[in-house]
Write a protein that holds these residues in place. Structure first.
Motif, short mmCIF file in Angstrom:
data_model
loop_
_atom_site.label_atom_id
_atom_site.label_comp_id
_atom_site.label_asym_id
_atom_site.label_seq_id
_atom_site.Cartn_x
_atom_site.Cartn_y
_atom_site.Cartn_z
N ASP A 1 -60.38 27.03 -4.07
CA ASP A 1 -59.54 27.16 -5.26
C ASP A 1 -58.24 27.92 -4.95
O ASP A 1 -57.81 28.79 -5.69
N ALA A 2 -57.67 27.57 -3.81
CA ALA A 2 -56.40 28.17 -3.39
C ALA A 2 -55.69 27.18 -2.48
O ALA A 2 -56.33 26.51 -1.67
N PRO A 3 -54.37 27.08 -2.60
CA PRO A 3 -53.64 26.12 -1.77
C PRO A 3 -53.65 26.50 -0.30
O PRO A 3 -53.78 27.66 0.07
N ILE A 4 -53.53 25.48 0.54
CA ILE A 4 -53.44 25.66 1.98
C ILE A 4 -52.06 25.20 2.41
O ILE A 4 -51.68 24.05 2.16
N GLU A 5 -51.29 26.10 3.02
CA GLU A 5 -49.98 25.71 3.56
C GLU A 5 -50.21 24.87 4.81
O GLU A 5 -51.04 25.21 5.65
N ILE A 6 -49.45 23.79 4.93
CA ILE A 6 -49.58 22.90 6.08
C ILE A 6 -48.21 22.73 6.73
O ILE A 6 -47.26 22.30 6.07
N TYR A 7 -48.12 23.09 8.00
CA TYR A 7 -46.92 22.89 8.80
C TYR A 7 -47.24 21.82 9.81
O TYR A 7 -48.26 21.89 10.49
N PHE A 8 -46.39 20.80 9.93
CA PHE A 8 -46.65 19.76 10.91
C PHE A 8 -45.37 19.31 11.60
O PHE A 8 -44.30 19.36 11.02
N MET A 9 -45.55 18.92 12.86
CA MET A 9 -44.42 18.55 13.70
C MET A 9 -44.88 17.55 14.76
O MET A 9 -46.07 17.32 14.93
N GLY A 10 -43.91 16.99 15.49
CA GLY A 10 -44.21 16.20 16.67
C GLY A 10 -44.34 17.17 17.84
O GLY A 10 -44.77 18.31 17.68
N GLU A 11 -43.89 16.74 19.02
CA GLU A 11 -43.95 17.65 20.17
C GLU A 11 -42.82 18.68 20.13
O GLU A 11 -42.93 19.74 20.72
N SER A 12 -41.73 18.34 19.43
CA SER A 12 -40.62 19.27 19.25
C SER A 12 -39.80 18.77 18.07
O SER A 12 -40.09 17.72 17.49
N GLY A 13 -38.76 19.51 17.73
CA GLY A 13 -37.89 19.09 16.64
C GLY A 13 -38.32 19.64 15.30
O GLY A 13 -38.91 20.72 15.22
N GLU A 14 -38.00 18.90 14.25
CA GLU A 14 -38.23 19.38 12.89
C GLU A 14 -39.70 19.69 12.61
O GLU A 14 -40.60 19.06 13.17
N VAL A 15 -39.88 20.68 11.74
CA VAL A 15 -41.20 21.06 11.26
C VAL A 15 -41.18 20.93 9.75
O VAL A 15 -40.28 21.47 9.10
N TYR A 16 -42.15 20.21 9.20
CA TYR A 16 -42.27 20.08 7.75
C TYR A 16 -43.32 21.07 7.26
O TYR A 16 -44.34 21.28 7.91
N LYS A 17 -43.05 21.63 6.08
CA LYS A 17 -44.01 22.52 5.44
C LYS A 17 -44.38 21.96 4.07
O LYS A 17 -43.51 21.64 3.27
N SER A 18 -45.67 21.87 3.83
CA SER A 18 -46.19 21.51 2.52
C SER A 18 -46.92 22.72 1.98
O SER A 18 -47.71 23.34 2.70
N ASN A 19 -46.70 23.06 0.73
CA ASN A 19 -47.37 24.23 0.13
C ASN A 19 -48.82 23.96 -0.22
O ASN A 19 -49.57 24.90 -0.51
N SER A 20 -49.21 22.69 -0.22
CA SER A 20 -50.57 22.31 -0.60
C SER A 20 -50.83 20.90 -0.11
O SER A 20 -49.91 20.10 0.07
N ILE A 21 -52.11 20.56 0.04
CA ILE A 21 -52.47 19.19 0.41
C ILE A 21 -52.06 18.22 -0.70
O ILE A 21 -51.89 17.02 -0.45
N ASN A 22 -51.88 18.71 -1.91
CA ASN A 22 -51.49 17.84 -3.03
C ASN A 22 -50.19 17.09 -2.76
O ASN A 22 -49.98 16.01 -3.31
N ASN A 23 -49.31 17.64 -1.94
CA ASN A 23 -48.09 16.94 -1.57
C ASN A 23 -48.37 15.73 -0.67
O ASN A 23 -47.64 14.75 -0.69
N LEU A 24 -49.39 15.84 0.14
CA LEU A 24 -49.74 14.78 1.08
C LEU A 24 -50.82 13.84 0.54
O LEU A 24 -50.98 12.73 1.03
N LEU A 25 -51.57 14.31 -0.44
CA LEU A 25 -52.66 13.52 -1.00
C LEU A 25 -52.73 13.74 -2.52
O LEU A 25 -53.63 14.39 -3.03
#
Length: 160
Positions: free
Chosen positions: A127-151
């Protein structure tokens, strides 16, 4: 009939040096564990580092198998390990890094659908959001404040 419009929001960092210091460390751990992935078939390596609310860091890398469905993604390796070792801890942040052995992976690679569902299970459970940071091998990093952005419109135990 009505229409539903779903909007997602991500923060985009130019590269990992733009991240907060604690997240830089988590991303670096994801990169290092990515290098240890067992990926003899796809040659696509993924590493995940999870920060828990108890201060522990749990790592995972993808583990392939000749019987393809028997393998497991890095995110789920780490999530399930965290759940097994620290069942009462909450997942605060997940950092993910992905790279191909044969092609540059310069765009952020998000978790696959199965991993998104697994993250959603834990986010719902705690019952708490999980921050998710994702990237390739280098370059930009995306941050989502919750899985709700991705699903969005996720499936959980309330649907049963």
């Amino acid at each position: 009939m009505k229409e539903i419009n779903i909007t997602t929001t991500f923060k985009v960092f130019e590269d990992q040096t733009q991240l907060p210091e604690n997240i830089q460390s988590l991303v670096q751990q994801a990169i290092e564990i990515r290098k240890k992935a067992y990926a003899p078939y796809s040659h696509f390596r993924v590493g995940a580092a999870i920060a828990l609310d108890n201060g522990k860091i749990v790592l995972g890398s993808n583990q392939e198998n000749a019987a393809y469905p028997s393998g497991l993604c890095a995110e789920r390796v780490a999530i399930y390990q965290a759940g097994a070792i620290y069942p009462d801890a909450k997942i605060v942040t997940i950092a993910i890094s992905a790279a191909s052995d044969s092609n540059p992976t310069l765009t952020p690679i998000p978790p696959c659908g199965s991993c998104r569902q697994s993250i959603a299970e834990y986010e719902f459970k705690q019952d708490a959001p999980i921050e998710i940071y994702f990237m390739g091998e280098s370059g930009e990093v995306y941050k989502s404040n919750s899985i709700n952005n991705l699903l969005p419109l996720s499936f959980n135990s309330t649907s049963l």
